[in-house]
Design a protein around this motif. Structure first.
Motif, PDB file in Angstrom:
ATOM      1  N   GLU A  76      -0.014   3.541   0.268  1.00 33.55           N
ATOM      2  CA  GLU A  76       1.196   4.129   0.867  1.00 33.55           C
ATOM      3  C   GLU A  76       0.818   5.165   1.928  1.00 33.55           C
ATOM      4  O   GLU A  76       1.408   5.207   3.007  1.00 33.55           O
ATOM      5  N   LYS A  78      -0.368   3.387   5.035  1.00 33.13           N
ATOM      6  CA  LYS A  78       0.748   2.823   5.802  1.00 33.13           C
ATOM      7  C   LYS A  78       1.350   3.893   6.708  1.00 33.13           C
ATOM      8  O   LYS A  78       1.650   3.624   7.869  1.00 33.13           O
ATOM      9  N   VAL A 106      -0.649  -1.970   8.202  1.00 24.37           N
ATOM     10  CA  VAL A 106       0.519  -2.799   7.928  1.00 24.37           C
ATOM     11  C   VAL A 106       0.114  -3.760   6.811  1.00 24.37           C
ATOM     12  O   VAL A 106      -0.867  -4.498   6.946  1.00 24.37           O
ATOM     13  N   ASN A 127       5.656  -3.903   4.452  1.00 24.91           N
ATOM     14  CA  ASN A 127       6.193  -3.647   5.787  1.00 24.91           C
ATOM     15  C   ASN A 127       7.144  -4.787   6.151  1.00 24.91           C
ATOM     16  O   ASN A 127       6.920  -5.928   5.776  1.00 24.91           O
TER      17      ASN A 127
END
Length: 175
Positions: free
Chosen positions: A40, A43, A49, A174
């Motif tokens: 997380e 990201k 991604v 995503n």
């Protein structure tokens, strides 16, 4: 790493990260959650991604792209960070019944690698596979999602908690 296995900027890759000796570390929620939290963070902060994933007991499969920077740099940093956090949790968490054995095994694997000072958590290889057609991408997604079924952990792909096949998965994909 051979030329075939090198990553390049903007490429879409299927990668596998495996714990040394195929040790089943991620049967513990606490360690799998460290991976989820780290992914997380990546990201949000590392332009990673994630298109599909599964955290199996001894390894993780991902389909990823990095919008900025090289995926190989991210892999190095991710493996280093998660290894340190998981080993620290094993050492200090207080709930690990296999603490001495796990640390012994990570120390054993480290003695064969000069760059590992005390412990080695992840195997050196990542096996990045360049995904260049829709057919290959779908094959890898199907493989990732079917992995817990093939391992007889669950009977349906969507039942496995640490998988992008599960709509309630703690790691959101995503769009």
């Amino acid at each position: 790493m051979s030329e075939y296995r090198k990553t390049y900027k903007g490429g879409l890759f299927f990668i596998t990260l495996t714990v040394v000796g195929w040790i089943d570390v991620f049967t513990r929620k606490e360690y799998a959650d460290i991976l989820v939290e780290s992914l997380e963070f990546c990201k949000k902060e590392k332009q990673l991604v994630i298109f599909a994933y599964v955290i199996m007991p001894s390894h993780i499969h991902l389909i990823v792209r990095r919008n900025e920077g090289l995926l190989s740099d991210w892999l190095r940093d991710f493996k280093s960070h998660t290894a340190k956090k998981i080993i620290k949790e094993i050492e200090n968490g207080g709930f690990e019944s296999r603490k001495e054995w796990l640390l012994h095994m990570f120390k054993y694997y480290a003695k064969f690698q000069t760059q590992n000072s005390k412990y080695m958590f992840w195997q050196k290889s990542n096996h990045p596979t360049d995904l260049f057609t829709e057919k290959v991408i779908q094959q890898k997604i199907d493989y990732i999602h079917h992995n817990p079924v093939a391992a007889n952990i669950v009977t349906e792909e969507s039942y496995y908690h640490y998988s992008s096949a599960n709509p309630l998965s703690p790691l959101k994909m995503n769009e």
